[in-house]
Design an enzyme around this catalytic site. Structure first.
Site, PDB file in Angstrom:
ATOM      1  N   GLY A  21       3.511   1.868   0.155  1.00 35.92           N
ATOM      2  CA  GLY A  21       2.639   1.868   1.341  1.00 35.92           C
ATOM      3  C   GLY A  21       2.510   0.483   1.916  1.00 35.92           C
ATOM      4  N   ALA A  22       3.639  -0.237   2.020  1.00 41.61           N
ATOM      5  CA  ALA A  22       3.583  -1.654   2.407  1.00 41.61           C
ATOM      6  C   ALA A  22       3.801  -1.871   3.902  1.00 41.61           C
ATOM      7  CB  ALA A  22       4.618  -2.446   1.614  1.00 41.61           C
ATOM      8  N   GLY A  25      -1.788  -2.047   6.586  1.00 43.78           N
ATOM      9  CA  GLY A  25      -2.998  -2.182   5.771  1.00 43.78           C
ATOM     10  C   GLY A  25      -2.868  -3.160   4.609  1.00 43.78           C
ATOM     11  N   ILE A  26      -3.466  -2.766   3.513  1.00 43.94           N
ATOM     12  CA  ILE A  26      -3.557  -3.643   2.346  1.00 43.94           C
ATOM     13  C   ILE A  26      -2.178  -3.899   1.737  1.00 43.94           C
ATOM     14  CG2 ILE A  26      -4.527  -3.773   0.011  1.00 43.94           C
ATOM     15  CD1 ILE A  26      -6.869  -1.959   1.208  1.00 43.94           C
ATOM     16  N   SER A 149     -10.570   2.890  -6.128  1.00 49.27           N
ATOM     17  CA  SER A 149     -11.570   2.689  -5.074  1.00 49.27           C
ATOM     18  C   SER A 149     -12.963   2.753  -5.671  1.00 49.27           C
ATOM     19  CB  SER A 149     -11.418   3.818  -4.040  1.00 49.27           C
ATOM     20  OG  SER A 149     -12.520   3.855  -3.172  1.00 49.27           O
ATOM     21  N   TYR A 174     -10.954  13.136  -2.119  1.00 48.94           N
ATOM     22  CA  TYR A 174     -10.503  11.734  -2.124  1.00 48.94           C
ATOM     23  C   TYR A 174     -11.102  11.016  -3.335  1.00 48.94           C
ATOM     24  CZ  TYR A 174      -9.823   6.848  -0.834  1.00 48.94           C
ATOM     25  OH  TYR A 174      -9.466   5.518  -0.865  1.00 48.94           O
TER      26      TYR A 174
HETATM   27  N1  LIG Z   1      -9.266   0.414   3.119  1.00 50.06           N
HETATM   28  C1  LIG Z   1     -10.232   0.588   2.243  1.00 50.06           C
HETATM   29  O1  LIG Z   1     -11.414   0.316   2.527  1.00 50.06           O
HETATM   30  C2  LIG Z   1      -9.925   1.095   0.876  1.00 50.06           C
HETATM   31  C3  LIG Z   1     -10.998   1.244  -0.017  1.00 50.06           C
HETATM   32  C4  LIG Z   1     -10.735   1.706  -1.301  1.00 50.06           C
HETATM   33  C5  LIG Z   1      -9.444   1.993  -1.676  1.00 50.06           C
HETATM   34  N2  LIG Z   1      -8.415   1.864  -0.782  1.00 50.06           N
HETATM   35  C6  LIG Z   1      -7.066   2.203  -1.258  1.00 50.06           C
HETATM   36  O2  LIG Z   1      -6.166   1.189  -0.897  1.00 50.06           O
HETATM   37  C7  LIG Z   1      -4.864   1.734  -0.724  1.00 50.06           C
HETATM   38  C8  LIG Z   1      -4.279   1.260   0.601  1.00 50.06           C
HETATM   39  O3  LIG Z   1      -5.105   1.740   1.642  1.00 50.06           O
HETATM   40  P1  LIG Z   1      -5.157   1.093   3.093  1.00 50.06           P
HETATM   41  O4  LIG Z   1      -6.590   0.900   3.392  1.00 50.06           O
HETATM   42  O5  LIG Z   1      -4.214  -0.036   3.230  1.00 50.06           O
HETATM   43  O6  LIG Z   1      -4.653   2.350   3.965  1.00 50.06           O
HETATM   44  P2  LIG Z   1      -3.594   2.476   5.151  1.00 50.06           P
HETATM   45  O7  LIG Z   1      -3.712   1.339   6.093  1.00 50.06           O
HETATM   46  O8  LIG Z   1      -3.777   3.863   5.691  1.00 50.06           O
HETATM   47  O9  LIG Z   1      -2.200   2.387   4.391  1.00 50.06           O
HETATM   48  C9  LIG Z   1      -1.798   3.411   3.522  1.00 50.06           C
HETATM   49  C10 LIG Z   1      -0.330   3.284   3.231  1.00 50.06           C
HETATM   50  O10 LIG Z   1       0.060   4.398   2.411  1.00 50.06           O
HETATM   51  C11 LIG Z   1       1.207   4.992   2.996  1.00 50.06           C
HETATM   52  N3  LIG Z   1       1.383   6.405   2.694  1.00 50.06           N
HETATM   53  C12 LIG Z   1       0.605   7.449   3.075  1.00 50.06           C
HETATM   54  N4  LIG Z   1       1.169   8.608   2.679  1.00 50.06           N
HETATM   55  C13 LIG Z   1       2.307   8.282   2.020  1.00 50.06           C
HETATM   56  C14 LIG Z   1       3.338   9.024   1.401  1.00 50.06           C
HETATM   57  N5  LIG Z   1       3.334  10.367   1.396  1.00 50.06           N
HETATM   58  N6  LIG Z   1       4.354   8.368   0.821  1.00 50.06           N
HETATM   59  C15 LIG Z   1       4.403   7.018   0.843  1.00 50.06           C
HETATM   60  N7  LIG Z   1       3.482   6.260   1.446  1.00 50.06           N
HETATM   61  C16 LIG Z   1       2.447   6.888   2.027  1.00 50.06           C
HETATM   62  C17 LIG Z   1       1.009   4.796   4.496  1.00 50.06           C
HETATM   63  O11 LIG Z   1       2.221   5.014   5.175  1.00 50.06           O
HETATM   64  P3  LIG Z   1       2.210   5.516   6.725  1.00 50.06           P
HETATM   65  O12 LIG Z   1       1.777   4.351   7.542  1.00 50.06           O
HETATM   66  O13 LIG Z   1       3.613   5.954   6.964  1.00 50.06           O
HETATM   67  O14 LIG Z   1       1.237   6.653   6.784  1.00 50.06           O
HETATM   68  C18 LIG Z   1       0.537   3.354   4.492  1.00 50.06           C
HETATM   69  O15 LIG Z   1       1.635   2.505   4.366  1.00 50.06           O
HETATM   70  C19 LIG Z   1      -5.031   3.252  -0.830  1.00 50.06           C
HETATM   71  O16 LIG Z   1      -4.662   3.665  -2.121  1.00 50.06           O
HETATM   72  C20 LIG Z   1      -6.520   3.459  -0.624  1.00 50.06           C
HETATM   73  O17 LIG Z   1      -6.995   4.630  -1.266  1.00 50.06           O
HETATM   74  C21 LIG Z   1      -8.627   1.410   0.469  1.00 50.06           C
END
Ligand SMILES: NC(=O)c1ccc[n+]([C@@H]2O[C@H](COP(=O)([O-])OP(=O)(O)OC[C@H]3O[C@@H](n4cnc5c(N)ncnc54)[C@H](OP(=O)(O)O)[C@@H]3O)[C@@H](O)[C@H]2O)c1
Length: 304
Positions: A21-22, A25-26, A149, A174
């Site tokens: 998921g690079a 976002g994170i 999370s 979730y």
């Molecule tokens: N942001 C927060 O506040 C927060 C808080 C707690 C935990 N987290 C955790 O941190 C991690 C990253 O989250 P983020 O906030 O950076 O979210 P994000 O911006 O939505 O990024 C998520 C990434 O996961 C990828 N992804 C989704 N479905 C996928 C699949 N089927 N196969 C491969 N990749 C897939 C997305 O790809 P696409 O762009 O193609 O969809 C994107 O690259 C997650 O595990 C999330 O649960 C985040």
């Protein structure tokens, strides 16, 4: 250590790191910092075009970044198998940083029929990690990082309806999937140690940051930029994952997260986990059922 930020990431020259998921976002921020520190970074992305665009963005600030896209759809076991085969052909893999995730989608299913949050957030990383373990073990001192999370605190394992055949509450699912992340990293650490395999399992959570994760949050979506002003930026939210992946002082089984405002923001350090997140019976049961559902056994059962 406490107070870990991107500045504390040691030199990564000669190391190869997968970040799932690079493309945004994170995960994108993690990939950028790791590339800047000299790692070869494989960006595990379900849309290779988005992965290439992310590499182009990284190269704007890190012109000599050694990056490549690893096509990976965690919602399809066949794609996971193909990605593991490609990644295993690399000379070495030092870290698998499981970051990709989805939050609150309407009821959808993966190619194998798993509810999407169960499939992408837990079963996919479980299967991919299992397939990558032999390669990771070759590197010596390799790590598997699992991104959970704060939501894991309200998670439970819905044994009676694990795959949401009867009921689907997307916010609860979730949290449940994030508790599964905690139990997975707990059980993986335990089994690796007993088996004497030189790979560490380390958990992290990013606090709260405004990213694309809120894409399914409906009416709450407009609040995300405001969240970003007060809580973590995506770049700061990457610090716990970076610490888990690279801190030389990190020990197997540890768990990192932001240190300020109840773990929602700030520099990274040791984080608290719920009691449910380290329940040995639940962890073992989830491991067994995950191997059964995915058809991919990490082959650490001899260690039980
Ligand atoms: N942001 C927060 O506040 C927060 C808080 C707690 C935990 N987290 C955790 O941190 C991690 C990253 O989250 P983020 O906030 O950076 O979210 P994000 O911006 O939505 O990024 C998520 C990434 O996961 C990828 N992804 C989704 N479905 C996928 C699949 N089927 N196969 C491969 N990749 C897939 C997305 O790809 P696409 O762009 O193609 O969809 C994107 O690259 C997650 O595990 C999330 O649960 C985040």
């Amino acid at each position: 250590m406490t107070g870990f930020t991107a500045r504390d990431v040691p030199d990564q020259s000669g190391r190869c790191i997968i970040v799932t998921g690079a493309n945004t976002g994170i995960g994108f921020e993690e990939a950028k910092v790791l590339a800047r520190r000299g790692a070869r970074v494989l960006l595990g992305c379900r849309d290779p075009g988005k992965g290439e665009a992310a590499i182009a963005r990284i190269r704007k600030t890190v012109p000599d970044a050694d990056c490549a896209v690893l096509p990976l759809d965690l919602a399809d076991i066949e794609s996971i198998r193909a990605a593991a085969e490609i990644a295993s052909a690399e000379p070495r893999i030092d870290v698998l940083l499981n970051n990709a995730g989805v939050m609150y989608p309407p009821l959808r299913r993966t190619a194998q029929g798993f509810e999407l949050q169960l499939g992408v957030n837990h079963l996919g990383p479980f299967a991919f990690t299992a397939l990558m373990l032999p390669k990771l073990a070759e590197a010596g001192g390799a790590r598997v990082v699992v991104t959970s999370s704060l939501a894991h605190w309200s998670g439970r394992i819905p044994w009676e309806d694990l795959n949401a055949e009867r009921r689907y509450r997307r916010t609860q699912r979730y949290s449940d999937s994030k508790l599964m992340n905690m139990l997975f990293v707990y059980e993986l650490d335990r089994r690796l140690r007993i088996a004497g395999i030189p790979v560490s399992a380390i958990g992290c959570h990013p606090g709260v940051a405004a990213t694309d994760l809120g894409r399914h949050s409906g009416l709450l979506r407009p609040l995300f930029p405001i969240v970003g002003l007060f809580l973590n930026s995506p770049a700061a939210a990457a610090w716990p994952g970076l610490q888990a992946a690279t801190d030389l002082l990190a020990s197997p089984g540890s768990y990192y997260g932001p240190q300020q405002l109840g773990g929602s923001r700030g520099p990274s350090g040791p984080a608290k986990r719920s009691d449910a997140a380290s329940n040995p019976e639940t962890a073992r049961r989830l491991w067994d059922i995950s191997a059964e559902m995915t058809g991919i056994d990490p082959e650490l059962s001899g260690a039980v």
